[in-house]
Design a protein around this motif. Structure first.
Motif, mmCIF file in Angstrom:
data_model
loop_
_atom_site.group_PDB
_atom_site.id
_atom_site.type_symbol
_atom_site.label_atom_id
_atom_site.label_comp_id
_atom_site.label_asym_id
_atom_site.label_seq_id
_atom_site.Cartn_x
_atom_site.Cartn_y
_atom_site.Cartn_z
ATOM 1 N N LEU A 32 -4.226 4.196 86.975
ATOM 2 C CA LEU A 32 -3.370 4.929 86.067
ATOM 3 C C LEU A 32 -1.940 6.018 86.785
ATOM 4 C CD1 LEU A 32 -6.297 6.980 83.548
ATOM 5 C CD2 LEU A 32 -3.785 6.060 82.989
ATOM 6 N N LEU A 35 0.376 3.025 87.387
ATOM 7 C CA LEU A 35 1.129 3.361 85.775
ATOM 8 C C LEU A 35 2.036 3.709 85.658
ATOM 9 C CD1 LEU A 35 2.019 1.436 83.023
ATOM 10 C CD2 LEU A 35 -0.005 2.573 82.123
ATOM 11 N N ASN A 75 4.077 9.705 77.091
ATOM 12 C CA ASN A 75 3.184 8.215 78.224
ATOM 13 C C ASN A 75 2.532 8.822 79.033
ATOM 14 O OD1 ASN A 75 3.444 7.043 75.275
ATOM 15 N ND2 ASN A 75 4.217 5.425 76.636
ATOM 16 N N ILE A 79 -1.399 10.401 79.555
ATOM 17 C CA ILE A 79 -1.595 9.832 81.150
ATOM 18 C C ILE A 79 -2.592 10.678 82.107
ATOM 19 C CG2 ILE A 79 -1.303 7.976 83.304
ATOM 20 C CD1 ILE A 79 0.824 6.355 81.817
ATOM 21 N N MET A 131 -0.269 -1.919 83.272
ATOM 22 C CA MET A 131 -1.333 -1.277 81.606
ATOM 23 C C MET A 131 -2.568 -2.205 81.070
ATOM 24 S SD MET A 131 1.753 -0.281 78.773
ATOM 25 C CE MET A 131 3.070 0.471 78.968
ATOM 26 N N VAL A 134 -5.337 -1.025 84.495
ATOM 27 C CA VAL A 134 -5.630 0.148 83.585
ATOM 28 C C VAL A 134 -6.844 -0.975 82.605
ATOM 29 C CG1 VAL A 134 -5.747 2.016 82.234
ATOM 30 C CG2 VAL A 134 -3.770 1.285 83.574
ATOM 31 N N THR A 146 -9.474 5.298 77.034
ATOM 32 C CA THR A 146 -8.653 4.502 77.954
ATOM 33 C C THR A 146 -8.189 3.413 77.388
ATOM 34 O OG1 THR A 146 -9.634 5.735 80.215
ATOM 35 C CG2 THR A 146 -7.428 4.623 80.430
ATOM 36 N N VAL A 150 -3.895 2.941 76.520
ATOM 37 C CA VAL A 150 -3.235 1.840 76.828
ATOM 38 C C VAL A 150 -2.745 0.517 76.182
ATOM 39 C CG1 VAL A 150 -2.810 0.711 79.179
ATOM 40 C CG2 VAL A 150 -3.477 2.710 79.581
#
Length: 169
Positions: A32, A35, A75, A79, A131, A134, A146, A150
């Motif tokens: 995360l 990302l 986003n 996160i 992504m 994740v 999660t 994502v």
């Protein structure tokens, strides 16, 4: 009679959030953070494209870049909040962001609209890979929330990729 050490062991609760241990969520949180770092650089790039786009495509791309950076901003917040759910505090200092991010800054002031969109599409590839990292970490741990968050990001990214790709043709 129990010793003080035994009492501390008995009274100490293990770290657990949503049924996951710290170790179970470590890989998810690392993914995360990666990302999020890439999103931050992408966000900054989109802001610069929004401010610096010129030419016949100005109105269209000016608006599309704004739409895109607003989605990215949301986003990033999602996160960061997900990381908080796992009992950690997100920390994204500029140096950390630049060190973690595979997406690199560019100088937007001399780029053509087509070059800007091409750059966005390259960023989409990196973001999609992050992504997937994740999602895979979440699947290994059984973290459906999660994974879903994502996956929703990916669904939107794939649609926007199609739209920007269609614009380049």
């Amino acid at each position: 009679m129990k010793s003080i050490t035994e009492n501390k062991t008995i009274n100490r609760k293990p770290f657990r959030k949503l049924g996951f241990t710290y170790l179970e969520t470590a890989e998810i949180v690392v993914s995360l953070n990666q990302l999020m770092a890439n999103y931050f650089v992408h966000y900054n790039k989109l802001r610069n494209f929004h401010w610096n786009v010129d030419g016949h495509d100005f109105f269209e791309l000016h608006e599309e870049f704004e739409k895109e950076y607003n989605t990215v901003k949301q986003n990033i917040d999602i996160i960061a909040e997900r990381i908080r759910v796992f009992g950690l505090k997100p920390s994204m200092k500029i140096k950390e962001i630049l060190d973690l991010s595979e997406i690199k800054e560019v100088s937007a002031d001399k780029m053509s609209p087509t070059a800007m969109v091409t750059e966005v599409l390259k960023d989409f590839d990196v973001l999609h890979d992050k992504m997937l990292d994740v999602v895979n970490a979440a699947l290994e741990t059984g973290d459906n929330v999660t994974e879903q968050i994502v996956t929703d990001f990916m669904r939107n990214l794939e649609k926007r990729n199609w739209m920007f790709t269609s614009w380049c043709k």
